[in-house]
Design a protein around this motif. Structure first.
Motif, PDB file in Angstrom:
ATOM      1  N   SER A 149      42.020  24.131  26.803  1.00  0.00           N
ATOM      2  CA  SER A 149      41.288  25.333  26.423  1.00  0.00           C
ATOM      3  C   SER A 149      40.173  25.487  27.462  1.00  0.00           C
ATOM      4  O   SER A 149      39.356  24.584  27.631  1.00  0.00           O
ATOM      5  N   VAL A 150      40.188  26.593  28.184  1.00  0.00           N
ATOM      6  CA  VAL A 150      39.204  26.818  29.241  1.00  0.00           C
ATOM      7  C   VAL A 150      38.281  27.956  28.806  1.00  0.00           C
ATOM      8  O   VAL A 150      38.739  29.070  28.555  1.00  0.00           O
ATOM      9  N   ALA A 151      37.004  27.639  28.675  1.00  0.00           N
ATOM     10  CA  ALA A 151      36.046  28.641  28.213  1.00  0.00           C
ATOM     11  C   ALA A 151      35.347  29.296  29.402  1.00  0.00           C
ATOM     12  O   ALA A 151      34.820  28.613  30.281  1.00  0.00           O
ATOM     13  N   LEU A 152      35.373  30.621  29.429  1.00  0.00           N
ATOM     14  CA  LEU A 152      34.564  31.376  30.381  1.00  0.00           C
ATOM     15  C   LEU A 152      33.315  31.754  29.596  1.00  0.00           C
ATOM     16  O   LEU A 152      33.401  32.465  28.598  1.00  0.00           O
ATOM     17  N   ALA A 153      32.167  31.229  30.018  1.00  0.00           N
ATOM     18  CA  ALA A 153      30.971  31.351  29.191  1.00  0.00           C
ATOM     19  C   ALA A 153      29.737  31.521  30.062  1.00  0.00           C
ATOM     20  O   ALA A 153      29.737  31.146  31.236  1.00  0.00           O
ATOM     21  N   PRO A 154      28.661  32.087  29.481  1.00  0.00           N
ATOM     22  CA  PRO A 154      27.424  32.248  30.240  1.00  0.00           C
ATOM     23  C   PRO A 154      26.965  30.906  30.833  1.00  0.00           C
ATOM     24  O   PRO A 154      27.059  29.876  30.168  1.00  0.00           O
ATOM     25  N   GLY A 155      26.549  30.941  32.091  1.00  0.00           N
ATOM     26  CA  GLY A 155      26.081  29.738  32.766  1.00  0.00           C
ATOM     27  C   GLY A 155      27.186  28.973  33.464  1.00  0.00           C
ATOM     28  O   GLY A 155      26.925  28.000  34.165  1.00  0.00           O
ATOM     29  N   GLY A 156      28.446  29.385  33.258  1.00  0.00           N
ATOM     30  CA  GLY A 156      29.573  28.700  33.882  1.00  0.00           C
ATOM     31  C   GLY A 156      30.501  29.702  34.540  1.00  0.00           C
ATOM     32  O   GLY A 156      30.057  30.664  35.153  1.00  0.00           O
ATOM     33  N   THR A 157      31.780  29.447  34.375  1.00  0.00           N
ATOM     34  CA  THR A 157      32.759  30.380  34.940  1.00  0.00           C
ATOM     35  C   THR A 157      32.742  31.665  34.120  1.00  0.00           C
ATOM     36  O   THR A 157      32.686  31.623  32.897  1.00  0.00           O
ATOM     37  N   HIS A 158      32.726  32.794  34.807  1.00  0.00           N
ATOM     38  CA  HIS A 158      32.682  34.089  34.118  1.00  0.00           C
ATOM     39  C   HIS A 158      33.429  35.129  34.921  1.00  0.00           C
ATOM     40  O   HIS A 158      33.803  34.880  36.064  1.00  0.00           O
ATOM     41  N   ILE A 159      33.622  36.280  34.319  1.00  0.00           N
ATOM     42  CA  ILE A 159      34.217  37.399  35.029  1.00  0.00           C
ATOM     43  C   ILE A 159      33.106  38.357  35.387  1.00  0.00           C
ATOM     44  O   ILE A 159      32.421  38.891  34.510  1.00  0.00           O
ATOM     45  N   MET A 160      32.882  38.496  36.677  1.00  0.00           N
ATOM     46  CA  MET A 160      31.823  39.371  37.168  1.00  0.00           C
ATOM     47  C   MET A 160      32.381  40.774  37.235  1.00  0.00           C
ATOM     48  O   MET A 160      33.458  41.002  37.749  1.00  0.00           O
ATOM     49  N   MET A 161      31.620  41.698  36.645  1.00  0.00           N
ATOM     50  CA  MET A 161      32.031  43.100  36.668  1.00  0.00           C
ATOM     51  C   MET A 161      31.030  43.850  37.540  1.00  0.00           C
ATOM     52  O   MET A 161      29.832  43.816  37.270  1.00  0.00           O
ATOM     53  N   THR A 162      31.526  44.506  38.561  1.00  0.00           N
ATOM     54  CA  THR A 162      30.634  45.296  39.416  1.00  0.00           C
ATOM     55  C   THR A 162      31.168  46.719  39.515  1.00  0.00           C
ATOM     56  O   THR A 162      32.320  46.986  39.165  1.00  0.00           O
ATOM     57  N   GLY A 163      30.318  47.604  39.982  1.00  0.00           N
ATOM     58  CA  GLY A 163      30.716  49.003  40.135  1.00  0.00           C
ATOM     59  C   GLY A 163      31.128  49.632  38.823  1.00  0.00           C
ATOM     60  O   GLY A 163      32.089  50.404  38.755  1.00  0.00           O
ATOM     61  N   LEU A 164      30.406  49.297  37.750  1.00  0.00           N
ATOM     62  CA  LEU A 164      30.738  49.851  36.431  1.00  0.00           C
ATOM     63  C   LEU A 164      30.632  51.380  36.474  1.00  0.00           C
ATOM     64  O   LEU A 164      29.609  51.929  36.890  1.00  0.00           O
ATOM     65  N   ALA A 165      31.687  52.039  36.030  1.00  0.00           N
ATOM     66  CA  ALA A 165      31.711  53.503  36.043  1.00  0.00           C
ATOM     67  C   ALA A 165      30.741  54.052  35.005  1.00  0.00           C
ATOM     68  O   ALA A 165      30.162  55.128  35.181  1.00  0.00           O
ATOM     69  N   ALA A 166      30.552  53.326  33.915  1.00  0.00           N
ATOM     70  CA  ALA A 166      29.651  53.731  32.831  1.00  0.00           C
ATOM     71  C   ALA A 166      29.076  52.457  32.236  1.00  0.00           C
ATOM     72  O   ALA A 166      29.678  51.389  32.356  1.00  0.00           O
ATOM     73  N   PRO A 167      27.900  52.554  31.609  1.00  0.00           N
ATOM     74  CA  PRO A 167      27.343  51.344  30.979  1.00  0.00           C
ATOM     75  C   PRO A 167      28.310  50.783  29.931  1.00  0.00           C
ATOM     76  O   PRO A 167      29.049  51.539  29.302  1.00  0.00           O
ATOM     77  N   LEU A 168      28.290  49.476  29.751  1.00  0.00           N
ATOM     78  CA  LEU A 168      29.063  48.847  28.679  1.00  0.00           C
ATOM     79  C   LEU A 168      28.237  49.032  27.408  1.00  0.00           C
ATOM     80  O   LEU A 168      27.140  48.485  27.280  1.00  0.00           O
ATOM     81  N   ALA A 169      28.748  49.851  26.496  1.00  0.00           N
ATOM     82  CA  ALA A 169      27.993  50.235  25.309  1.00  0.00           C
ATOM     83  C   ALA A 169      28.318  49.328  24.132  1.00  0.00           C
ATOM     84  O   ALA A 169      29.482  48.949  23.925  1.00  0.00           O
ATOM     85  N   ILE A 170      27.305  49.005  23.359  1.00  0.00           N
ATOM     86  CA  ILE A 170      27.466  48.165  22.166  1.00  0.00           C
ATOM     87  C   ILE A 170      28.533  48.773  21.255  1.00  0.00           C
ATOM     88  O   ILE A 170      28.495  49.972  20.966  1.00  0.00           O
ATOM     89  N   GLY A 171      29.460  47.951  20.821  1.00  0.00           N
ATOM     90  CA  GLY A 171      30.499  48.401  19.897  1.00  0.00           C
ATOM     91  C   GLY A 171      31.743  48.938  20.585  1.00  0.00           C
ATOM     92  O   GLY A 171      32.779  49.111  19.952  1.00  0.00           O
TER      93      GLY A 171
END
Ligand SMILES: [Cu+2]
Length: 141
Positions: free
Chosen positions: A92-114
């Motif tokens: 089980s491989v966890a992608l988590a804050p402070g470790g391995t993560h998926i970086m998202m750049t050039g977001l077309a719109a803000p990531l909205a809550i919900g």
């Protein structure tokens, strides 16, 4: 000597050949981003109940996605790009804050809550898998 007919159970499981990866991606989430913020990060847990596999790339409609790892280099936090991520057999491989993560750049719109957005993981063995990433409030987790 009499041979039993091949059981249906065997026929069904035969498609899951021994040595094949068996990948499941769960708990995909990202923190909401502020208006004007063009980058963010996404996290998930990758469970492999089969043979070893490798995560080769990630992609999303929400922006460009890449595999990153955060390191603490002598007290200085750094991020570096990973060309691939090993997913060992039965792990089980966890992608988590402070470790391995998926970086998202050039977001077309803000990531909205919900809201949620699709993220496709491409594995060497298991092929592409698309999951929905749930956007949660910054500070929620
Ligand atoms: Cu990063």
């Amino acid at each position: 000597m009499k041979f039993a007919p091949m059981s249906i159970a065997f026929a069904l499981t035969a498609s899951c050949a021994p040595g094949a990866p068996d990948i499941e991606i769960s708990d995909a989430w990202a923190r909401a981003t502020a208006p004007g913020q063009s980058s963010g990060a996404a996290y998930a847990t990758i469970v492999n109940r089969g043979a070893a596999d490798r995560l080769l790339s990630v992609a999303s409609d929400a922006g460009s996605a890449m595999l990153h790892r955060s390191d603490n280099d002598g007290g200085v936090a750094r991020m570096r790009m990973l060309s691939e991520l090993p997913i060992p057999a039965g792990s089980s491989v966890a992608l988590a804050p402070g470790g391995t993560h998926i970086m998202m750049t050039g977001l077309a719109a803000p990531l909205a809550i919900g809201a949620d957005f699709p993220l496709t993981f491409r594995f060497a063995g298991a092929g592409p898998r698309t999951v929905k990433v749930a956007v949660v409030a910054a500070g929620a987790r």
